[in-house]
Design a protein around this motif. Structure first.
Motif, short mmCIF file in Angstrom:
data_model
loop_
_atom_site.label_atom_id
_atom_site.label_comp_id
_atom_site.label_asym_id
_atom_site.label_seq_id
_atom_site.Cartn_x
_atom_site.Cartn_y
_atom_site.Cartn_z
N VAL A 114 -6.13 9.43 -0.35
CA VAL A 114 -5.57 9.22 0.99
C VAL A 114 -6.68 9.04 2.02
O VAL A 114 -6.56 8.22 2.94
N TYR A 115 -7.78 9.80 1.90
CA TYR A 115 -8.88 9.71 2.86
C TYR A 115 -9.94 8.69 2.45
O TYR A 115 -11.04 8.72 3.00
N HIS A 116 -9.61 7.83 1.52
CA HIS A 116 -10.57 6.79 1.13
C HIS A 116 -10.85 5.88 2.32
O HIS A 116 -9.97 5.60 3.15
N GLU A 117 -12.08 5.42 2.42
CA GLU A 117 -12.49 4.63 3.59
C GLU A 117 -11.71 3.33 3.73
O GLU A 117 -11.54 2.82 4.85
N LYS A 118 -11.19 2.79 2.62
CA LYS A 118 -10.42 1.55 2.68
C LYS A 118 -8.91 1.80 2.65
O LYS A 118 -8.13 0.85 2.59
N VAL A 119 -8.53 3.05 2.70
CA VAL A 119 -7.10 3.39 2.64
C VAL A 119 -6.67 4.14 3.89
O VAL A 119 -5.58 3.88 4.43
N ARG A 120 -7.47 5.04 4.35
CA ARG A 120 -7.04 5.95 5.42
C ARG A 120 -6.61 5.21 6.68
O ARG A 120 -5.53 5.45 7.22
N GLY A 121 -7.46 4.30 7.16
CA GLY A 121 -7.12 3.58 8.39
C GLY A 121 -5.91 2.68 8.23
O GLY A 121 -5.03 2.63 9.10
N ARG A 122 -5.83 1.98 7.11
CA ARG A 122 -4.68 1.10 6.87
C ARG A 122 -3.39 1.92 6.73
O ARG A 122 -2.33 1.52 7.24
N LEU A 123 -3.48 3.05 6.05
CA LEU A 123 -2.30 3.89 5.87
C LEU A 123 -1.82 4.44 7.20
O LEU A 123 -0.61 4.46 7.48
N ARG A 124 -2.73 4.86 8.05
CA ARG A 124 -2.35 5.37 9.37
C ARG A 124 -1.68 4.27 10.20
O ARG A 124 -0.65 4.52 10.86
N GLY A 125 -2.23 3.06 10.16
CA GLY A 125 -1.63 1.96 10.91
C GLY A 125 -0.24 1.62 10.42
O GLY A 125 0.67 1.36 11.22
N LEU A 126 -0.04 1.63 9.09
CA LEU A 126 1.29 1.33 8.54
C LEU A 126 2.30 2.39 8.93
O LEU A 126 3.46 2.09 9.24
N LEU A 154 0.82 -1.22 0.00
CA LEU A 154 0.00 0.00 0.00
C LEU A 154 0.85 1.26 0.00
O LEU A 154 0.61 2.19 -0.79
N LEU A 155 1.86 1.32 0.87
CA LEU A 155 2.71 2.52 0.93
C LEU A 155 3.43 2.76 -0.39
O LEU A 155 3.52 3.89 -0.87
N GLU A 156 3.95 1.70 -0.97
CA GLU A 156 4.67 1.83 -2.24
C GLU A 156 3.73 2.29 -3.34
O GLU A 156 4.10 3.15 -4.17
N ALA A 157 2.51 1.76 -3.37
CA ALA A 157 1.55 2.14 -4.40
C ALA A 157 1.15 3.61 -4.27
O ALA A 157 1.10 4.35 -5.26
N ILE A 158 0.86 4.05 -3.03
CA ILE A 158 0.47 5.45 -2.83
C ILE A 158 1.62 6.39 -3.19
O ILE A 158 1.42 7.45 -3.80
N SER A 159 2.84 6.02 -2.81
CA SER A 159 4.00 6.87 -3.11
C SER A 159 4.20 7.03 -4.62
O SER A 159 4.44 8.14 -5.11
N GLN A 160 4.08 5.92 -5.35
CA GLN A 160 4.28 5.98 -6.80
C GLN A 160 3.17 6.78 -7.48
O GLN A 160 3.42 7.60 -8.37
N GLU A 161 1.93 6.56 -7.07
CA GLU A 161 0.81 7.30 -7.67
C GLU A 161 0.89 8.78 -7.32
O GLU A 161 0.50 9.63 -8.14
N TRP A 162 1.41 9.10 -6.16
CA TRP A 162 1.57 10.50 -5.77
C TRP A 162 2.59 11.21 -6.67
O TRP A 162 2.36 12.33 -7.12
N LYS A 163 3.69 10.54 -6.96
CA LYS A 163 4.70 11.12 -7.84
C LYS A 163 4.15 11.29 -9.26
O LYS A 163 4.36 12.34 -9.89
N ASP A 164 3.47 10.27 -9.77
CA ASP A 164 2.90 10.37 -11.12
C ASP A 164 1.84 11.47 -11.19
O ASP A 164 1.74 12.19 -12.21
N HIS A 165 1.08 11.62 -10.13
CA HIS A 165 0.04 12.65 -10.11
C HIS A 165 0.65 14.05 -10.12
O HIS A 165 0.13 14.97 -10.78
#
Length: 218
Positions: A192-204, A141-152
């Motif tokens: 980032v604030y998606h219901e299936k992402v936010r909690g998991r991202l915070r825990g990681l 998850l962290l790697e995917a968000i980081s890469q999509e953030w850079k591309d965005h």
């Protein structure tokens, strides 16, 4: 002196009278069409007839406003270009043409249409991106968000360049958020604030902080 002048004048007239008649006008080239030769014979200048005592006024060119149908057609072109930028096919686009299209929309008082459609287009793309990121397992998850953030961010720079005239005029006059900042805000709210992402991202992130405090290498 008068006798000398008379003899010179008489001799000049005899020479001119005895000389054969020559047509001094240049012959037209056979490669030039007849209509072109006829139109280049130095016609007499045309005189503009105006009433005496009145000044001739030159009317300005009529303003042709861009109607809503034409504005929507221009937006379709920009919408397709934004999709291509997100799909990493920007090398096939003409940024000069796209900039001119956005410029014409803002110039003809369609800035609100352009801004709202750009915002909706970014949200639409972020919704698809959030669905893809939310399907990633925790270890990716962290790697995917980081890469999509850079591309965005790269995509937003390109979109910002196309819409630079809108940023400098419509956005500034109406107190709106600039395109680049708007795209970052939409990424945060949608991905980032998606219901299936936010909690998991915070825990990681909290787990990573705890491991780093314990001296573990991340």
């Amino acid at each position: 002196k008068s006798d000398t002048f008379r003899r010179f004048d008489r001799a000049a007239r005899v020479i001119i009278h005895r000389a054969p008649h020559r047509n001094t006008s240049p012959l037209p080239s056979p490669n030039i069409p007849k209509f072109w030769r006829a139109s280049n014979r130095n016609p007499a200048p045309r005189k503009m007839t105006t009433e005496k005592g009145k000044k001739q006024m030159i009317k300005p060119k009529a303003w042709n406003p861009l109607d809503s149908v034409a504005a929507q057609n221009l937006w379709k072109k920009l919408s397709t270009a934004i999709d291509e930028i997100h799909n990493k096919n920007a090398s096939e686009l003409s940024y000069e043409e796209l900039y001119r299209t956005a410029y014409n929309l803002v110039l003809h008082k369609h800035g609100e249409l352009l801004y709202s459609n750009v915002r909706d287009s970014l949200k639409k793309h972020m919704v698809k991106l959030a669905a893809m990121v939310s399907a990633c397992p925790d270890d990716r998850l962290l790697e995917a968000i980081s890469q999509e953030w850079k591309d965005h961010q790269i995509a937003l720079v390109m979109i910002r360049d196309v819409l630079m005239y809108m940023d400098r005029n419509y956005v500034w006059q109406h107190g709106q958020m600039r395109v680049y900042d708007l795209g970052l805000q939409i990424f945060k709210d949608t991905v980032v604030y998606h219901e299936k992402v936010r909690g998991r991202l915070r825990g990681l992130l909290l787990r990573g902080v705890a491991e780093e405090r314990e001296g573990r290498l991340l």
